[in-house]
Scaffold this motif. Sequence first.
Motif, PDB file in Angstrom:
ATOM      1  N   HIS A   1      34.923  21.980  65.877  1.00 20.81           N
ATOM      2  CA  HIS A   1      33.919  21.344  65.014  1.00 20.81           C
ATOM      3  C   HIS A   1      34.120  19.844  64.841  1.00 20.81           C
ATOM      4  O   HIS A   1      33.347  19.201  64.128  1.00 20.81           O
ATOM      5  N   ASP A   2      35.129  19.266  65.461  1.00 21.10           N
ATOM      6  CA  ASP A   2      35.392  17.843  65.243  1.00 21.10           C
ATOM      7  C   ASP A   2      34.279  16.976  65.835  1.00 21.10           C
ATOM      8  O   ASP A   2      33.959  17.089  67.023  1.00 21.10           O
TER       9      ASP A   2
ATOM     10  N   VAL B   1      32.263  23.026  57.238  1.00 20.04           N
ATOM     11  CA  VAL B   1      31.583  23.888  58.197  1.00 20.04           C
ATOM     12  C   VAL B   1      32.061  25.312  57.987  1.00 20.04           C
ATOM     13  O   VAL B   1      33.261  25.561  57.858  1.00 20.04           O
ATOM     14  N   SER B   2      31.122  26.254  57.955  1.00 15.88           N
ATOM     15  CA  SER B   2      31.507  27.657  57.806  1.00 15.88           C
ATOM     16  C   SER B   2      32.317  28.090  59.026  1.00 15.88           C
ATOM     17  O   SER B   2      32.244  27.486  60.097  1.00 15.88           O
ATOM     18  N   ALA B   3      33.075  29.161  58.856  1.00 14.38           N
ATOM     19  CA  ALA B   3      33.960  29.621  59.925  1.00 14.38           C
ATOM     20  C   ALA B   3      33.198  29.927  61.208  1.00 14.38           C
ATOM     21  O   ALA B   3      33.699  29.683  62.311  1.00 14.38           O
ATOM     22  N   ASP B   4      31.960  30.423  61.074  1.00 10.46           N
ATOM     23  CA  ASP B   4      31.179  30.739  62.269  1.00 10.46           C
ATOM     24  C   ASP B   4      30.388  29.551  62.792  1.00 10.46           C
ATOM     25  O   ASP B   4      29.708  29.645  63.822  1.00 10.46           O
TER      26      ASP B   4
ATOM     27  N   GLU C   1      21.423  25.169  57.254  1.00 12.70           N
ATOM     28  CA  GLU C   1      21.639  26.111  58.334  1.00 12.70           C
ATOM     29  C   GLU C   1      21.617  25.314  59.637  1.00 12.70           C
ATOM     30  O   GLU C   1      20.649  24.607  59.931  1.00 12.70           O
ATOM     31  N   VAL C   2      22.673  25.398  60.397  1.00 14.83           N
ATOM     32  CA  VAL C   2      22.790  24.578  61.598  1.00 14.83           C
ATOM     33  C   VAL C   2      21.754  25.009  62.633  1.00 14.83           C
ATOM     34  O   VAL C   2      21.637  26.188  62.978  1.00 14.83           O
ATOM     35  N   ASP C   3      20.998  24.038  63.104  1.00 20.64           N
ATOM     36  CA  ASP C   3      19.923  24.254  64.068  1.00 20.64           C
ATOM     37  C   ASP C   3      20.399  23.885  65.471  1.00 20.64           C
ATOM     38  O   ASP C   3      20.790  22.743  65.719  1.00 20.64           O
ATOM     39  N   LEU C   4      20.393  24.856  66.369  1.00 24.20           N
ATOM     40  CA  LEU C   4      20.772  24.606  67.767  1.00 24.20           C
ATOM     41  C   LEU C   4      19.586  24.748  68.716  1.00 24.20           C
ATOM     42  O   LEU C   4      19.752  24.593  69.930  1.00 24.20           O
ATOM     43  N   LEU C   5      18.394  25.008  68.162  1.00 19.66           N
ATOM     44  CA  LEU C   5      17.261  25.358  69.004  1.00 19.66           C
ATOM     45  C   LEU C   5      16.163  24.312  69.055  1.00 19.66           C
ATOM     46  O   LEU C   5      15.361  24.306  70.001  1.00 19.66           O
ATOM     47  N   SER C   6      16.073  23.445  68.064  1.00 20.26           N
ATOM     48  CA  SER C   6      14.971  22.489  68.016  1.00 20.26           C
ATOM     49  C   SER C   6      15.028  21.494  69.171  1.00 20.26           C
ATOM     50  O   SER C   6      16.051  21.374  69.866  1.00 20.26           O
ATOM     51  N   ALA C   7      13.927  20.776  69.329  1.00 19.83           N
ATOM     52  CA  ALA C   7      13.837  19.788  70.410  1.00 19.83           C
ATOM     53  C   ALA C   7      14.943  18.754  70.281  1.00 19.83           C
ATOM     54  O   ALA C   7      15.332  18.361  69.179  1.00 19.83           O
ATOM     55  N   ARG C   8      15.441  18.311  71.421  1.00 17.21           N
ATOM     56  CA  ARG C   8      16.467  17.271  71.438  1.00 17.21           C
ATOM     57  C   ARG C   8      15.814  15.916  71.214  1.00 17.21           C
ATOM     58  O   ARG C   8      14.653  15.708  71.553  1.00 17.21           O
ATOM     59  N   ARG C   9      16.591  15.010  70.625  1.00 19.13           N
ATOM     60  CA  ARG C   9      16.131  13.637  70.472  1.00 19.13           C
ATOM     61  C   ARG C   9      17.209  12.711  71.001  1.00 19.13           C
ATOM     62  O   ARG C   9      18.393  13.069  71.071  1.00 19.13           O
ATOM     63  N   GLU C  10      16.794  11.520  71.385  1.00 22.88           N
ATOM     64  CA  GLU C  10      17.758  10.569  71.909  1.00 22.88           C
ATOM     65  C   GLU C  10      18.504   9.909  70.766  1.00 22.88           C
ATOM     66  O   GLU C  10      17.911   9.492  69.771  1.00 22.88           O
ATOM     67  N   VAL C  11      19.826   9.820  70.903  1.00 20.62           N
ATOM     68  CA  VAL C  11      20.673   9.100  69.956  1.00 20.62           C
ATOM     69  C   VAL C  11      21.518   8.118  70.750  1.00 20.62           C
ATOM     70  O   VAL C  11      21.641   8.224  71.974  1.00 20.62           O
TER      71      VAL C  11
END
Length: 300
Positions: free
Chosen positions: A47-48, A76-79, A96-106
């Motif tokens: 998670h770092d 961060v929760s254990a899972d 709630e951690v989102d891993l599915l939404s559209a990517r954006r440039e950073v």
Amino acid sequence: MLSVPRAGASPDGRATAVVTELVCYPVKGCAGVSMTETLLTEAGLAHDRTFMVVGDNGVFRSQRRDPRLAAISPEVSADGDRLTLRMPGFDALTVEVDLLSARREVELFGTPYQGIDQGRAAAEWLSEVLGAPSRLVRVPPEHRRVTGGWTPGTSGYADSSPVHLVSEATLALLNRRLTEGGGVPLPMARFRPNIVIGGWTEPHREDGARRMLVGDTELGYAKLAIRCAVTMVDQDSGTRAGPEPLRTLATYRRAPEGGVAFGVKLSVVRPGKLALGDEVNVQSWGEPELRQPSRPGRPS
């Protein structure tokens, strides 16, 4: 109070070194989370720096310009499915951690990457805390960043290599010089290491360690850690407290490429588990990139 096994002597009489602190920084620039044990992944401690605060333009926020980041405490929760942010004077926020939404440039130090925006609630909370429009992004699962140095590796949103290590002896030398100059000693937190090592009596001994076994993991030297203005931020209050330690480090730790060096950056050669008290076994040594004046003899 947590009891940490301290360094002692090996059967051959040599001093042994052990892990005395393990710290993860889930949100780049925010407070660290101390742990007794953790997984070490190819990208560093679990998670770092998997989250990062950015402006509306996608450019990362850092304590260099936003020191209040230091006072934000993430959990961060254990899972890994939930992230909670806390700041004195504000209600805690859990997303709630989102891993599915559209990517954006950073953007991180001028290099473009992808991030997954974590939504309006996180953006509004961070914007209020920092007093500037901000958003929270997470490293996408497909993130494949390559970091350089003597041992190449990968990392999330860390500045460069995934693991930062400092020995207690290195900090002790700096604090002696600070107090000799009329200053006050500084805590290790000013340098935001992932791994702190006790047991080495020679300051900056980590500079020469090229391969080391810790727990059931293996780490490889990447580069010296060149320090910046973040070291002048009080990590408890999130306020600037300079000019130390940079002023004193400049008197004896100037790096050939510029800046001052303190600690080392490492890449992960073999992932595994890490825990407080794990012995540090250096498998190979090399000539330090920065030679110390009146430096003791090479480690054997």
